[in-house]
Scaffold this motif. Structure first.
Motif, short mmCIF file in Angstrom:
data_model
loop_
_atom_site.label_atom_id
_atom_site.label_comp_id
_atom_site.label_asym_id
_atom_site.label_seq_id
_atom_site.Cartn_x
_atom_site.Cartn_y
_atom_site.Cartn_z
N GLN A 1 -6.40 -4.52 0.22
CA GLN A 1 -7.42 -3.68 0.85
C GLN A 1 -8.46 -4.56 1.54
O GLN A 1 -8.84 -5.60 1.03
N CYS B 1 0.84 -1.19 0.00
CA CYS B 1 0.00 0.00 0.00
C CYS B 1 0.87 1.24 0.00
O CYS B 1 2.09 1.17 0.22
N ASN C 1 -4.46 10.70 0.76
CA ASN C 1 -4.73 9.71 -0.27
C ASN C 1 -4.03 8.40 0.05
O ASN C 1 -2.89 8.39 0.49
N THR C 2 -4.72 7.30 -0.20
CA THR C 2 -4.14 5.98 0.00
C THR C 2 -4.41 5.10 -1.22
O THR C 2 -5.35 5.35 -1.99
N TYR C 3 -3.59 4.07 -1.36
CA TYR C 3 -3.74 3.15 -2.49
C TYR C 3 -3.25 1.79 -2.03
O TYR C 3 -2.22 1.70 -1.36
N TYR D 1 3.47 2.28 -7.02
CA TYR D 1 3.45 0.90 -6.55
C TYR D 1 4.61 0.08 -7.10
O TYR D 1 4.66 -1.14 -6.92
N TRP E 1 1.51 9.28 -8.82
CA TRP E 1 0.57 8.76 -7.84
C TRP E 1 -0.52 8.01 -8.59
O TRP E 1 -1.08 8.56 -9.53
N PRO E 2 -0.86 6.79 -8.16
CA PRO E 2 -0.20 6.08 -7.06
C PRO E 2 1.12 5.46 -7.49
O PRO E 2 1.31 5.16 -8.66
#
Length: 126
Positions: A65, A49, A57-59, A108, A105-106
């Protein structure tokens, strides 16, 4: 330079919870993106994450999740990873990472993060 130190790992049973912490020191900026990755034995490092240092903001990675939650502490240099309903397949070394620019963004991908902690071991027994 940014230094990251993770803590909170340990040995738990399936179904238990753990909260990992990552404390950042050195040059820290509000535009950072903070990420959590994990690496199980014999496997590639996997994105868990990410959270923007400002904005909230989160991902989350696929299948992360729901059981995993990333949050920022009241102290602006701390980020947490709350892990619930842990499974044996969650066993891995968990790494905190920082991306200075906050972009893209995001984020990963491993190469998008410039700074890494030393990792903390999480072992989940069945």
């Amino acid at each position: 330079q940014v230094q990251l130190v993770e803590s909170g790992g340990g040995l738990v049973r399936a179904g238990d919870s753990l909260r990992l912490s990552c404390v950042a020191s050195g040059r820290t900026f509000s535009t950072y993106t903070m990420g959590w990755f994990r690496q199980a034995p014999g496997k590639e490092r996997e994105f868990v994450c990410a959270a923007r240092w400002s904005g909230g903001n989160t991902y989350y990675g696929d299948s992360m999740q729901g059981r995993f939650t990333v949050s920022r502490g009241n102290a602006k240099n701390t980020v947490y990873l709350q892990m619930n309903s842990l499974k044996p397949e969650d066993t891995a070394v968990y790494y905190c990472a920082a991306q200075v620019s906050g972009w893209p963004w995001p984020s990963y991908k491993i190469h998008e993060y410039e700074h890494w902690g030393q990792g903390t071991q999480v072992t989940v027994s069945s």
